[in-house]
Design an enzyme around this catalytic site. Structure first.
Site, PDB file in Angstrom:
ATOM      1  N   GLY A 138      -4.583  -4.337  -3.762  1.00 58.34           N
ATOM      2  CA  GLY A 138      -5.575  -3.314  -4.066  1.00 58.34           C
ATOM      3  C   GLY A 138      -4.812  -2.074  -4.466  1.00 58.34           C
ATOM      4  N   HIS A 139      -4.808  -1.775  -5.755  1.00 59.31           N
ATOM      5  CA  HIS A 139      -4.020  -0.649  -6.266  1.00 59.31           C
ATOM      6  C   HIS A 139      -4.978   0.460  -6.705  1.00 59.31           C
ATOM      7  CE1 HIS A 139      -0.410  -3.508  -7.170  1.00 59.31           C
ATOM      8  NE2 HIS A 139      -0.774  -3.503  -5.913  1.00 59.31           N
TER       9      HIS A 139
ATOM     10  N   ASP B 289       0.807  -1.225   0.000  1.00 56.88           N
ATOM     11  CA  ASP B 289       0.000   0.000   0.000  1.00 56.88           C
ATOM     12  C   ASP B 289       0.841   1.276   0.000  1.00 56.88           C
ATOM     13  OD1 ASP B 289      -2.240  -1.638   0.081  1.00 56.88           O
ATOM     14  OD2 ASP B 289      -2.258  -1.657   2.280  1.00 56.88           O
TER      15      ASP B 289
ATOM     16  N   GLN C 195       1.927  -6.103  -3.168  1.00 57.11           N
ATOM     17  CA  GLN C 195       2.438  -6.206  -1.783  1.00 57.11           C
ATOM     18  C   GLN C 195       3.736  -5.396  -1.621  1.00 57.11           C
ATOM     19  OE1 GLN C 195       1.317  -9.601  -3.243  1.00 57.11           O
ATOM     20  NE2 GLN C 195      -0.579  -8.590  -2.665  1.00 57.11           N
TER      21      GLN C 195
ATOM     22  N   LYS D  74       1.801   2.037  -5.143  1.00 50.84           N
ATOM     23  CA  LYS D  74       2.351   1.452  -6.384  1.00 50.84           C
ATOM     24  C   LYS D  74       1.441   1.726  -7.580  1.00 50.84           C
ATOM     25  CE  LYS D  74       2.313  -2.525  -4.317  1.00 50.84           C
ATOM     26  NZ  LYS D  74       2.056  -2.104  -2.932  1.00 50.84           N
TER      27      LYS D  74
END
Ligand code: GDP
Ligand code: IMO
Ligand code: MG
Length: 425
Positions: free
Chosen positions: A40-41, A13, A224, A16
Site C-alpha cells: 500500500g503506497h 511502509d 515491502q 516508498k
C-alpha cells in the site's frame, strides 16, 4: 542513463510511494518487481491522497511509463479497482501501463487459502495481509501457477485451472471444511479480466531492456522491505518474495550491470505491521504518541502498526544486503515533539556482541539485549522546511548519526506526506 532501485530498508511502509513519486518526475519508466496487492503506497499531491497497491507510484507523473514486472503476483480484481480509481481522478492508464505476460495471477483460491491458513496456522500466524500472496508464490515455485500468458489460450487456461482447482478443492474441503470452487465460474470471471487487461499486456522484459539500451531513466520500485524479505528477513515472519534490491533483476529481467543507483527508504523510527520479531518495539506513551502523530495504520489492511525506536543494527544489515548507496529519510517530522530520541546501536546475546543481524531473530528475540544511544530532540515543527541548512541543529545531528553509523549518506529528507515537503541534498 540511470537505473535506480528504490527499496524499503525496514519492515515496509517507510514511505516508498512518496519517494518513488518524487523521483519519477525525472524518469521515463517506473517498474514494480515483486509482491502484489499486499503493498500500500501512499502519495499526497497538493493535499490529494492516492493509495496504490499494484500500479507503480510513477503513474501520477503524466509522462511516465509504468511497468508491472514478471516478479509481481497480480490480482486482477485489485488491478481493475486501481485502474478505475485512477480513471475517476482523470489519470490515464492506456498506453502508459505495461504488464508482464510472464507475471503470475492471483486466483480466488489463493486468497481463500491465505485466510484459512492464517486462521488455522501451523505454529503462529504470520499476520499476512490476506491478499493471497504466499499461496500464489507457492504455486509459482511449485510450477503449477497460472501466468498472464496462459489467458491467451482458453483451452490451456481451462486445463491448468481445472488441475489447480481439483487440488485446491481437496485442501479447502478436507483441511479447512470449506465449500468447493466451481471451475467454469472462475474461467468466465478471468476471461472477462483478460478482455479488460489485454491492452496492457506485453513483453515488459523487452520494453525495459530497450529502455536501458536507449539510455532512458528508469526507477525500480520495491514493495515491502528488507526485513520482510523471504531470504534475508525475519523468517518465517516475512512476505513470500524478495523485496531486497537483488529481487529487482529477477523480477524484471534486467541485468545487475544496468543498475547504478540504489536508494534505501528509511523511516526515522521503526514500524512493523503483522506478527514477528521487532527488537526495538516500544509500548510506552512516547511510542503511542509517535504512532498517533505518524498515523501508523496499515495502508492495505487498516491494522495499527507496531512502533519502536530506529534500529541501526537492522538498518546497517539492510544497507549491506541491498547495497544502499543513499538514504531517503522519511517521517522525521513525526519526531518533532519527542524530547529524547533513542537509536539502537548494538545487540548482545549471552554477553557477546552480535556481529550480524541474527538469522534466527524470531527464536532468539527474547534473549537479545539492546544497547541504545540517546540523542536530543528538536522541539520544532519540520514541516515546510525545504532547505537542509534550515533544519534545527539537533535534527542534523540525528541525521549525521545515521550517516556515520551506516556509512551511507542521507540524500533526501521528507518532512510531511506531501510531495512538496522534501529536501533533496
Ligand atoms: P510505503 O508502503 O513505503 O509506500 O509507505 P505507506 O504509504 O504505506 O506509509 C507511509 C505513510 O507515511 C503514508 O501515509 C505517507 O503519506 C506518510 N508519509 C510519507 N512520508 C512522510 C513524511 O515525511 N512525514 C509524514 N508525516 N508522513 C509521511
Ligand atoms: P508496503 O509495500 C508492511 C507484511 C504483513 C505480514 C507479512 C506477510 O506497503 O511497504 P503477506 O500478505 O505479504 O503474505 O504478509 O508481510 N507486509 C507488509 N508490511 N508493508 C507492506 O507493504 C507489507 N506487505 C506485507 O503485514 O506481516
Ligand atoms: Mg505501505
Amino acid at each position: 542513463m540511470s537505473v535506480s532501485i528504490i527499496v524499503g530498508a525496514q519492515w515496509g511502509d517507510e514511505g516508498k510511494g512518496k519517494i518513488v513519486d518524487l523521483l519519477s518526475s525525472k524518469a521515463d519508466v517506473v517498474a514494480r518487481y515483486q509482491g502484489g496487492a499486499n503493498a500500500g503506497h501512499t502519495l499526497v499531491i497538493d493535499g490529494k491522497k492516492y493509495v496504490l497497491h499494484l500500479i507503480p507510484s510513477g503513474i501520477l507523473q503524466p509522462d511516465v511509463q509504468c511497468v508491472i514486472g514478471n516478479g509481481v503476483v497480480i490480482d486482477p480484481v485489485a488491478l481493475m479497482n486501481e485502474i478505475d480509481m485512477l480513471h475517476s481522478h482523470g489519470i490515464k492508464t492506456e498506453g502508459r501501463l505495461f504488464i508482464s505476460h510472464k507475471a503470475h495471477l492471483i486466483m480466488p483460491y489463493h486468497k481463500l487459502l491465505d485466510a484459512a491458513k492464517e486462521k488455522n496456522p501451523v505454529g503462529t500466524a504470520i499476520g499476512t495481509t490476506g491478499r493471497g500472496i504466499g499461496p500464489a508464490y507457492i504455486d509459482k515455485a511449485n510450477r503449477t501457477g497460472i501466468r498472464i500468458v496462459d489467458l491467451l489460450d482458453r483451452e490451456t487456461f481451462t486445463k491448468k485451472l481445472r488441475e489447480n482447482i481439483e487440488e485446491k478443492n481437496t485442501i479447502l474441503n478436507k483441511m479447512y471444511d470449506m465449500p468447493a470452487l466451481d471451475v467454469q465460474e472462475i474461467v468466465s470471471e478471468y476471461v472477462d479480466f483478460d478482455r479488460k487487461m489485454d491492452a496492457y499486456i506485453t513483453d515488459t522484459t523487452l520494453l525495459l531492456n530497450e529502455a536501458i539500451a536507449e539510455n532512458k531513466n528508469i526507477i525500480v520500485e520495491g514493495a515491502q522491505g528488507a526485513l520482510l524479505d523471504l531470504d534475508h528477513g525475519t523468517y518465517p515472519f516475512v512476505t513470500s518474495s524478495n523485496p531486497t534490491s537483488g529481487g529487482a533483476c529477477t523480477g524484471l529481467g534486467i541485468p545487475p550491470t544496468a543498475v547504478n543507483d540504489i536508494v534505501g527508504v528509511v523511516k526515522a523510527y521503526t514500524t512493523r505491521v503483522g506478527n514477528g520479531p521487532f527488537p526495538t518495539e516500544q509500548f510506552d506513551d512516547t511510542s503511542k504518541h509517535i504512532g498517533k502523530v505518524g498515523h501508523e495504520f496499515g495502508t492495505t489492511t487498516g491494522r495499527p502498526r507496531r512502533v519502536g525506536w530506529l534500529d541501526l543494527v537492522a538498518l546497517k544489515y539492510s544497507c549491506q544486503i541491498n547495497g544502499i548507496q543513499r538514504i531517503a529519510l522519511t517521517k522525521i517530522d513525526v519526531l518533532d515533539a519527542v524530547d529524547e530520541l533513542k537509536v539502537c546501536t548494538e545487540y548482545t546475546r549471552n554477553g557477546k556482541v552480535l556481529k550480524a543481524f541474527p538469522a534466527d531473530c524470531a527464536s532468539v528475540e527474547q534473549e537479545l539485549e539492546l544497547h541504545y544511544e540517546t540523542l536530543p530532540g528538536w522541539n520544532t515543527p519540520l514541516e515546510g522546511i525545504r532547505e537542509y541548512d534550515n533544519l534545527p541543529e539537533n535534527t542534523k545531528k540525528y541525521i549525521k548519526y545515521i550517516e556515520d553509523f551506516t556509512g551511507v549518506p542521507v540524500s533526501i529528507v521528507s518532512t510531511s506526506p506531501d510531495r512538496r515537503d522534501t529536501i533533496v541534498r
